[in-house]
Motif scaffolding. Structure first.
Motif, PDB file in Angstrom:
ATOM      1  N   GLU A 133       0.864  -1.360   0.085  1.00 49.60           N
ATOM      2  CA  GLU A 133       0.047  -0.087  -0.051  1.00 49.60           C
ATOM      3  C   GLU A 133       1.107   1.144  -0.013  1.00 49.60           C
ATOM      4  N   VAL A 134       0.666   2.199  -0.929  1.00 53.43           N
ATOM      5  CA  VAL A 134       1.573   3.265  -1.013  1.00 53.43           C
ATOM      6  C   VAL A 134       0.600   4.569  -1.310  1.00 53.43           C
ATOM      7  N   PHE A 135       0.816   5.582  -0.329  1.00 55.25           N
ATOM      8  CA  PHE A 135       0.454   6.777  -0.410  1.00 55.25           C
ATOM      9  C   PHE A 135       1.579   7.701  -0.913  1.00 55.25           C
ATOM     10  N   ASP A 136       1.346   7.999  -2.084  1.00 58.21           N
ATOM     11  CA  ASP A 136       2.492   8.855  -2.826  1.00 58.21           C
ATOM     12  C   ASP A 136       2.090  10.203  -2.609  1.00 58.21           C
ATOM     13  N   MET A 137       2.971  11.063  -3.194  1.00 55.91           N
ATOM     14  CA  MET A 137       2.563  12.681  -3.007  1.00 55.91           C
ATOM     15  C   MET A 137       1.491  12.973  -3.785  1.00 55.91           C
ATOM     16  N   ARG A 138       1.088  12.496  -4.973  1.00 55.84           N
ATOM     17  CA  ARG A 138      -0.145  12.555  -5.445  1.00 55.84           C
ATOM     18  C   ARG A 138      -1.361  12.535  -4.814  1.00 55.84           C
ATOM     19  N   PHE A 139      -1.353  11.426  -4.094  1.00 58.50           N
ATOM     20  CA  PHE A 139      -2.405  10.904  -3.182  1.00 58.50           C
ATOM     21  C   PHE A 139      -2.615  12.018  -2.017  1.00 58.50           C
ATOM     22  N   ILE A 140      -1.362  12.407  -1.502  1.00 62.29           N
ATOM     23  CA  ILE A 140      -1.346  13.499  -0.437  1.00 62.29           C
ATOM     24  C   ILE A 140      -1.708  14.710  -0.940  1.00 62.29           C
ATOM     25  N   ASP A 141      -1.388  15.120  -2.026  1.00 63.82           N
ATOM     26  CA  ASP A 141      -1.914  16.353  -2.685  1.00 63.82           C
ATOM     27  C   ASP A 141      -3.257  16.438  -2.699  1.00 63.82           C
ATOM     28  N   GLU A 142      -3.868  15.482  -3.452  1.00 62.27           N
ATOM     29  CA  GLU A 142      -5.346  15.424  -3.614  1.00 62.27           C
ATOM     30  C   GLU A 142      -6.140  15.167  -2.280  1.00 62.27           C
ATOM     31  N   MET A 143      -5.909  14.317  -1.537  1.00 61.77           N
ATOM     32  CA  MET A 143      -6.861  13.853  -0.430  1.00 61.77           C
ATOM     33  C   MET A 143      -6.075  14.859   1.033  1.00 61.77           C
ATOM     34  N   GLY A 144      -4.996  15.120   1.035  1.00 64.22           N
ATOM     35  CA  GLY A 144      -4.761  15.768   2.129  1.00 64.22           C
ATOM     36  C   GLY A 144      -3.838  14.740   3.159  1.00 64.22           C
ATOM     37  N   ILE A 145      -3.238  15.510   4.023  1.00 57.64           N
ATOM     38  CA  ILE A 145      -2.252  14.484   4.830  1.00 57.64           C
ATOM     39  C   ILE A 145      -3.140  13.882   6.030  1.00 57.64           C
ATOM     40  N   ARG A 146      -4.289  14.615   6.468  1.00 53.21           N
ATOM     41  CA  ARG A 146      -5.155  14.200   7.483  1.00 53.21           C
ATOM     42  C   ARG A 146      -5.727  12.607   6.977  1.00 53.21           C
ATOM     43  N   HIS A 147      -6.413  12.933   5.762  1.00 48.58           N
ATOM     44  CA  HIS A 147      -7.103  11.628   5.296  1.00 48.58           C
ATOM     45  C   HIS A 147      -6.093  10.446   4.854  1.00 48.58           C
ATOM     46  N   THR A 148      -4.996  10.640   4.400  1.00 48.26           N
ATOM     47  CA  THR A 148      -4.036   9.904   4.221  1.00 48.26           C
ATOM     48  C   THR A 148      -3.422   9.166   5.240  1.00 48.26           C
ATOM     49  N   MET A 149      -3.203   9.846   6.424  1.00 47.82           N
ATOM     50  CA  MET A 149      -2.889   9.124   7.679  1.00 47.82           C
ATOM     51  C   MET A 149      -3.848   8.236   8.429  1.00 47.82           C
ATOM     52  N   GLU A 150      -5.191   8.663   8.100  1.00 48.43           N
ATOM     53  CA  GLU A 150      -6.199   7.992   8.873  1.00 48.43           C
ATOM     54  C   GLU A 150      -6.361   6.659   7.924  1.00 48.43           C
TER      55      GLU A 150
END
Length: 312
Positions: free
Chosen positions: A197-214
């Motif tokens: 499972e990879v949360f790359d910077m594109r995902f972080i840009d689109e979804m935000g760091i809070r949602h990524t970390m959740e």
């Protein structure tokens, strides 16, 4: 485990034997100079500095059969495995002060072994600009700091794959990668094949760091051992220039702080790597000081002032 009873052990691993640029061997001392032990003590922790592991020098040679410095890398990781496992067995929380990221093989294989022995579930958060999922067939450089996740998942030379006595050391399902933004084409295919499972910077840009970390922290429970492997190049080089492999476009200061605070909120952090800090490339030790700042947040120091009220 409350902070006041938690024993934390600092383990210096001064080598850059797996890296393509020299200097990470000075990382442990830079973290000490930046006040890591005192910062943790002020958080109410019982801190023991175990000093530095002593291992082979960096021969600075060309790759042999696709791997640079394999005998030395294997020796360092065996030593790391032994010390980290001992501290875990002693009921303490080991913080490995690297050194380059090849050392994650020894550290995480020790954590995985401890989890097998204690019946705990493992979750590894790999905070990094790189997937570190190369093999000798995929990388021309042969630098082993680009291979630790592959080795931990059972793909690599026997000397590294078998550290800890269990192959593979971890399952791809047990690791989550965050902040990735530099991956070779063959490496990308391999990561997808393995199902990491990879949360790359594109995902972080689109979804935000809070949602990524959740999402990254989803499914943890009281029986989970949470290991954080923090490569300092995870951070944007504007705030963290002291690394050998800078990649623009990483998390900024507040994003990184929120990431650490949300990990702290779980109460499950049980081991930590801090790697790839290269003081030779830093500016007045600012990257080491930032790393200490983030580690304080990992152990519960929060900027939260607003009272959180129950909405029900």
């Amino acid at each position: 485990m409350s902070n006041t009873s938690m024993g934390v052990s600092l383990i210096g691993v001064p080598t850059d034997v797996g890296a393509g640029v020299r200097g990470a061997r000075m990382g442990p001392e830079a973290l000490r100079v930046a006040g890591l032990a005192l910062a943790l003590q002020q958080s109410g922790l019982d801190v023991r500095d175990c000093g530095n592991i002593r291992g082979p020098a960096n021969p600075w040679q060309e790759p042999v059969d696709g791997y640079r410095h394999l005998p030395e890398v294997a020796q360092w990781n065996e030593l790391v495995h032994k010390v980290v496992h001992f501290e875990l067995q002693s009921g303490r929380l080991p913080i490995m002060l690297g050194g380059d990221h090849c050392l994650g093989i020894g550290s995480i294989s020790a954590v995985a072994r401890h989890c097998r022995e204690t019946g705990k579930k493992l979750r590894v958060l790999w905070l990094d600009a790189h997937a570190d999922f190369n093999t000798a067939a995929l990388t021309p450089s042969g630098n082993i700091h680009g291979m630790p996740v592959a080795c931990l998942c059972g793909h690599g030379p026997r000397e590294l794959v078998e550290i800890g006595g269990h192959v593979p050391a971890i399952s791809p399902r047990e690791i989550v990668q965050i902040g990735i933004r530099s991956v070779d084409a063959g490496e990308k295919r391999f990561v997808h094949e393995m199902g990491i499972e990879v949360f790359d910077m594109r995902f972080i840009d689109e979804m935000g760091i809070r949602h990524t970390m959740e999402m990254a922290l989803d499914g943890l429970d009281a029986n989970t051992h949470l290991h954080v492997s923090l490569d300092v190049d995870f951070l944007d080089p504007v705030i963290a220039p002291g690394v050998g492999t800078t990649v623009r476009g990483g998390p900024n200061y507040r994003e990184a702080q929120l990431c650490m605070e949300m990990i702290a909120d779980t109460g499950l952090l049980a081991s930590l790597d801090i790697v790839e800090l290269n003081p030779a490339l830093d500016v007045r030790n600012q990257t080491a000081e930032l790393a200490v700042d983030l580690v304080e947040s990992l152990f519960g120091k929060s900027t939260l002032m607003r009272q959180v009220t129950d909405a029900t």
